[in-house]
Design a protein around this motif. Structure first.
Motif, PDB file in Angstrom:
ATOM      1  N   TYR A  94       8.706  12.326  -6.023  1.00  0.00           N
ATOM      2  CA  TYR A  94       7.795  13.263  -6.669  1.00  0.00           C
ATOM      3  C   TYR A  94       6.940  12.500  -7.679  1.00  0.00           C
ATOM      4  O   TYR A  94       7.376  11.474  -8.211  1.00  0.00           O
ATOM      5  CB  TYR A  94       8.602  14.359  -7.393  1.00  0.00           C
ATOM      6  N   ASP A  95       5.771  13.000  -7.953  1.00  0.00           N
ATOM      7  CA  ASP A  95       4.912  12.388  -8.979  1.00  0.00           C
ATOM      8  C   ASP A  95       5.375  12.864 -10.356  1.00  0.00           C
ATOM      9  O   ASP A  95       4.833  13.809 -10.914  1.00  0.00           O
ATOM     10  CB  ASP A  95       3.450  12.757  -8.725  1.00  0.00           C
ATOM     11  N   SER A 111       2.699  12.295 -13.308  1.00  0.00           N
ATOM     12  CA  SER A 111       1.359  12.866 -13.062  1.00  0.00           C
ATOM     13  C   SER A 111       0.251  11.811 -13.004  1.00  0.00           C
ATOM     14  O   SER A 111      -0.868  12.056 -13.434  1.00  0.00           O
ATOM     15  CB  SER A 111       1.019  13.911 -14.134  1.00  0.00           C
ATOM     16  N   ASP A 112       0.555  10.637 -12.434  1.00  0.00           N
ATOM     17  CA  ASP A 112      -0.464   9.598 -12.300  1.00  0.00           C
ATOM     18  C   ASP A 112      -1.090   9.575 -10.905  1.00  0.00           C
ATOM     19  O   ASP A 112      -1.892   8.698 -10.598  1.00  0.00           O
ATOM     20  CB  ASP A 112       0.112   8.222 -12.648  1.00  0.00           C
ATOM     21  N   GLY A 113      -0.714  10.537 -10.058  1.00  0.00           N
ATOM     22  CA  GLY A 113      -1.259  10.593  -8.713  1.00  0.00           C
ATOM     23  C   GLY A 113      -0.471   9.805  -7.688  1.00  0.00           C
ATOM     24  O   GLY A 113      -0.829   9.763  -6.515  1.00  0.00           O
ATOM     25  N   ARG A 114       0.622   9.170  -8.106  1.00  0.00           N
ATOM     26  CA  ARG A 114       1.492   8.399  -7.206  1.00  0.00           C
ATOM     27  C   ARG A 114       2.923   8.857  -7.392  1.00  0.00           C
ATOM     28  O   ARG A 114       3.390   9.033  -8.516  1.00  0.00           O
ATOM     29  CB  ARG A 114       1.401   6.908  -7.516  1.00  0.00           C
ATOM     30  N   ALA A 115       3.637   9.016  -6.305  1.00  0.00           N
ATOM     31  CA  ALA A 115       5.018   9.487  -6.368  1.00  0.00           C
ATOM     32  C   ALA A 115       5.959   8.390  -6.852  1.00  0.00           C
ATOM     33  O   ALA A 115       5.754   7.207  -6.572  1.00  0.00           O
ATOM     34  CB  ALA A 115       5.471   9.987  -4.998  1.00  0.00           C
ATOM     35  N   GLU A 116       6.985   8.806  -7.571  1.00  0.00           N
ATOM     36  CA  GLU A 116       8.092   7.933  -7.956  1.00  0.00           C
ATOM     37  C   GLU A 116       9.312   8.332  -7.126  1.00  0.00           C
ATOM     38  O   GLU A 116       9.341   9.396  -6.531  1.00  0.00           O
ATOM     39  CB  GLU A 116       8.416   8.074  -9.444  1.00  0.00           C
ATOM     40  N   SER A 143       9.174   2.970  -9.361  1.00  0.00           N
ATOM     41  CA  SER A 143       7.753   3.096  -9.049  1.00  0.00           C
ATOM     42  C   SER A 143       7.575   3.209  -7.542  1.00  0.00           C
ATOM     43  O   SER A 143       8.116   2.394  -6.792  1.00  0.00           O
ATOM     44  CB  SER A 143       6.998   1.864  -9.556  1.00  0.00           C
TER      45      SER A 143
END
Length: 100
Positions: free
Chosen positions: A22-23, A26-31, A77
């Protein structure tokens, strides 16, 4: 892309090694978040450890089960596989394995 090696102290299997993608920031990339332990190696080739823990420790008993030892919750990341943050994993209401 990258690979996370959970190591010998996390039991293998779909119902033992749940993970969440899930992101979170909120940086547009999922962790990726999952349970880890001493011996886990992140996608950057670094051990995932809390202070004082041994990356070479093996907490398996003679039957191959992991009943002792520290466990963590780690967020990785999604871009690099590198560990971003790790904290002690201590679920509330955890049952005692000795019945106490």
């Amino acid at each position: 892309m990258w690979r996370i090696d959970l190591g010998v102290n996390i039991r293998a299997g779909a119902h033992y090694t749940q993970f969440m993608v899930y992101d979170l920031d909120s940086d547009g990339r999922a962790e990726v978040a999952c349970r880890t332990a001493p011996g886990t190696v992140d996608g950057m080739g670094r051990y995932v450890l809390m202070a004082g823990d041994d990356p070479n420790a093996d907490y398996r008993n003679s039957s191959g089960y992991i009943l002792t030892g520290p466990e963590y919750l780690t967020v990785f990341s999604g871009r690099t596989g590198g560990a971003m943050v790790t904290t002690a994993f201590q679920p509330q209401g955890e049952m005692s394995l000795t019945g106490g």
